[in-house]
Design an enzyme around this catalytic site. Structure first.
Site, short mmCIF file in Angstrom:
data_model
loop_
_atom_site.label_atom_id
_atom_site.label_comp_id
_atom_site.label_asym_id
_atom_site.label_seq_id
_atom_site.Cartn_x
_atom_site.Cartn_y
_atom_site.Cartn_z
N LYS A 184 0.86 -1.10 0.05
CA LYS A 184 0.11 -0.07 0.14
C LYS A 184 0.89 1.20 0.07
CE LYS A 184 -2.73 3.24 1.09
NZ LYS A 184 -2.07 4.85 1.21
N GLY A 237 6.66 5.57 8.47
CA GLY A 237 5.78 6.99 8.56
C GLY A 237 5.82 7.60 9.64
N SER A 238 4.59 8.25 9.97
CA SER A 238 4.51 9.03 11.06
C SER A 238 4.25 8.21 12.41
CB SER A 238 3.49 10.02 11.08
OG SER A 238 2.37 9.42 11.05
N THR A 239 4.78 8.32 13.55
CA THR A 239 4.53 7.56 14.86
C THR A 239 2.94 7.56 15.23
OG1 THR A 239 6.39 8.17 15.95
CG2 THR A 239 5.05 7.78 17.46
N SER A 240 2.09 8.85 14.98
CA SER A 240 0.88 8.75 15.16
C SER A 240 0.22 7.63 14.34
CB SER A 240 0.17 10.19 14.94
OG SER A 240 0.43 10.58 13.72
N GLY A 242 1.70 5.05 13.24
CA GLY A 242 2.06 3.88 13.47
C GLY A 242 1.34 3.38 14.75
N GLU A 259 8.87 1.47 11.37
CA GLU A 259 9.92 2.51 11.15
C GLU A 259 9.22 3.92 11.26
OE1 GLU A 259 11.98 5.35 10.26
OE2 GLU A 259 12.18 4.73 8.18
N CYS A 293 13.42 11.20 8.14
CA CYS A 293 13.25 10.51 9.73
C CYS A 293 14.73 10.68 10.38
CB CYS A 293 12.51 9.38 9.67
SG CYS A 293 13.31 8.05 8.75
N GLU A 392 8.69 16.16 15.56
CA GLU A 392 9.09 16.19 14.30
C GLU A 392 8.54 16.92 13.36
OE1 GLU A 392 10.51 12.27 11.46
OE2 GLU A 392 8.28 12.28 12.10
#
Length: 487
Positions: A184, A237-240, A242, A259, A293, A392
């Site tokens: 995706k 991608g972003s922590t949120s 993830g 990651e 990142c 970030e």
């Protein structure tokens, strides 16, 4: 560059999307690059079911056959190198050198690396154990074998900053280990990933082994994660985002490789080579326009060299040509979208309100022109509790925080929700290594931002779960099985 509308790739067939198409926009010109397919939830589930059906045969395929397919795919990516790089540049806004050398070339190189990886040993002997007689049976010597087995169906959710290297770093090791995949891509630049799928199909990958589905919103990604046919999710991608994926994986015990974000601390000591430090830190201004990142975005500098470092970073930023990524000499291209440009600019304004001093940048390079450009920006007089120092930004923005001694420098570096890659610059290598070992980060660069592409990659804390790159990626896309027998 607009061509015929792209179709989905499901079970070896190019499939019309049930939900139509959406426009992919060139960040440099704001022109339409092409039309990407909008997959329905049912089509994503269909792709995962196809991967499940194909898994049995593919997982039993001889490693040499898997290696040959991956090698042929790399050849085909290289054959169409110029066209692939042009598309990657149009989708992502990368400069010509980056699109060619860091996107397509690295993508092909990763397929070659994991063609070799398919041939790496997957079993190793465990030292025999002598067991006394007891409830578990007679006395004896027991041998054991630890073997890595493919996980199953892997969903690969990829990032927008590199539409070649990032998906290749997931798909190639997953296939090498005998997994099947549903990819995706990021909604901003998915067309390159369909080119990768086309190369794999031409290389002879069996139907269902590789599937690509895309969408402009969250639906396709959510379906690719929550499908009951999916065993593992690999996400960059972003922590949120993830965290939301991890919640679904946790409920269903799906394996995961995450990651996520970073706020890399660059600890610059008073004995550092400042020109080397500036060259490394300055890549935040230029490389992917700071959309990476691993960037050293949070500079922690010992007070004795603070002013000199600020002066050198300011001069460095001032010599970076910003503009059309296709133009010769351009170093800083656009960020990925208007929304992201606005987000980066809002952080600069937030920094001003928090008391940071904008040393250079902070204004839109050409407010009347087309394209999503952000000027390289340096924020000084920062403290580690400012949001610009903690969150970030993912753009060409560097914040500088001073410190007095080593202990304070280490404490500031570790005072972060993130822990992906940190950096230490010092003329005393023993001192640098001493500090590096104390940093709570998955990787530390000592006097360099360079990477060893066989070293494990991943983060501490909110920067991720798991490790990949090199042989570690093969481990990430496998399960360990123990076989025990009496000697």
């Amino acid at each position: 560059m607009t061509t015929a509308p792209q179709r989905l790739f499901i079970d070896g067939e190019w499939t019309e999307p049930a939900a139509g198409h959406y426009e992919v926009v060139d960040p440099a010109t704001e022109e339409v690059v092409g039309l990407a397919p909008e997959a329905s939830r049912a089509q994503v589930y269909e792709a995962a079911a196809a991967a499940r059906e194909a898994f049995g045969a593919w997982s039993r395929t001889r490693p040499e056959e898997r290696a040959a397919i991956l090698d042929r795919a790399a050849d085909l990516m290289q054959r169409d190198f110029t066209a692939n790089a042009a598309l990657a540049q149009a989708e992502s806004g990368a400069t010509t050198g980056t699109a060619r050398g860091m996107q397509v070339a690295v993508g092909a190189a990763r397929f070659r690396r994991y063609a070799k990886g398919a041939l790496e040993p997957v079993e190793e002997a465990v030292p025999p154990q002598i067991n006394e007689a007891g409830p578990m049976g007679r006395a004896g010597i027991f041998g054991a074998l630890a073997g890595r087995r493919p996980v199953g169906v892997v969903t690969c959710v990829t990032s927008y900053n590199n539409p070649w290297a990032n998906p290749a770093g997931k798909v190639a090791p997953a296939l090498a280990m005998g997994n099947t995949v549903v990819v995706k891509p990021a909604p901003q630049d998915p067309l390159s990933v369909y080119r990768m799928a086309a190369a794999l199909a031409e290389a002879g990958v069996p139907a269902g082994v590789v599937n690509v589905v895309s969408g402009s919103g969250a639906e396709a990604g959510e379906a690719a994660v929550d499908s009951p046919d999916v065993d593992m999710v690999s996400f960059t991608g972003s922590t949120s985002v993830g965290q939301r994926i991890a919640e679904v994986c946790g409920r269903h015990m799906k394996r995961q490789l995450m990651e996520l974000g970073g706020k890399g601390a660059a600890v610059v000591l008073d004995d550092a080579d400042l020109d080397s430090a500036v060259a490394g830190i300055g890549t935040t201004f230029s490389f992917y326009s700071g959309q990476i990142c691993t960037a050293p975005t949070r500079v922690l500098v010992q007070r004795g060299v603070h002013d000199a470092l600020i002066e050198k970073l300011t001069a460095y930023a001032g010599h970076l040509p910003v503009g059309d990524p296709r133009a010769k000499g351009t170093v800083v291209g656009p960020v990925i979208s208007a929304a992201h440009r606005d987000r980066v600019e809002s952080y600069v304004e937030l920094g001003r309100k928090e008391g940071a001093r904008v040393v250079t940048g902070g204004e839109r390079p050409d407010p009347t022109g087309r394209g999503f450009y952000v000027a390289p920006t340096l924020l000084a007089d920062c403290t580690n509790d400012m949001r610009v120092a903690r969150e970030e930004i993912f753009g060409p923005v560097v914040v500088v925080v001073p410190f007095d001694d080593e202990e304070e420098g280490v404490a500031l570096a570790n005072d972060s929700d993130y822990g992906l890659i940190d950096y230490v610059w010092s003329g005393d290598v023993a001192r640098a290594f001493r500090i590096a070992r104390r940093l709570r980060a998955g990787g530390v660069g000592v006097n360099t931002i360079g990477r060893n592409m066989e070293a494990p990659f991943g983060g501490f804390k909110r920067s991720g779960v798991g490790r990949d790159v090199g042989s570690y990626a093969l481990h990430a896309y496998s399960e360990l099985q123990a076989i025990v027998w009496p000697g």
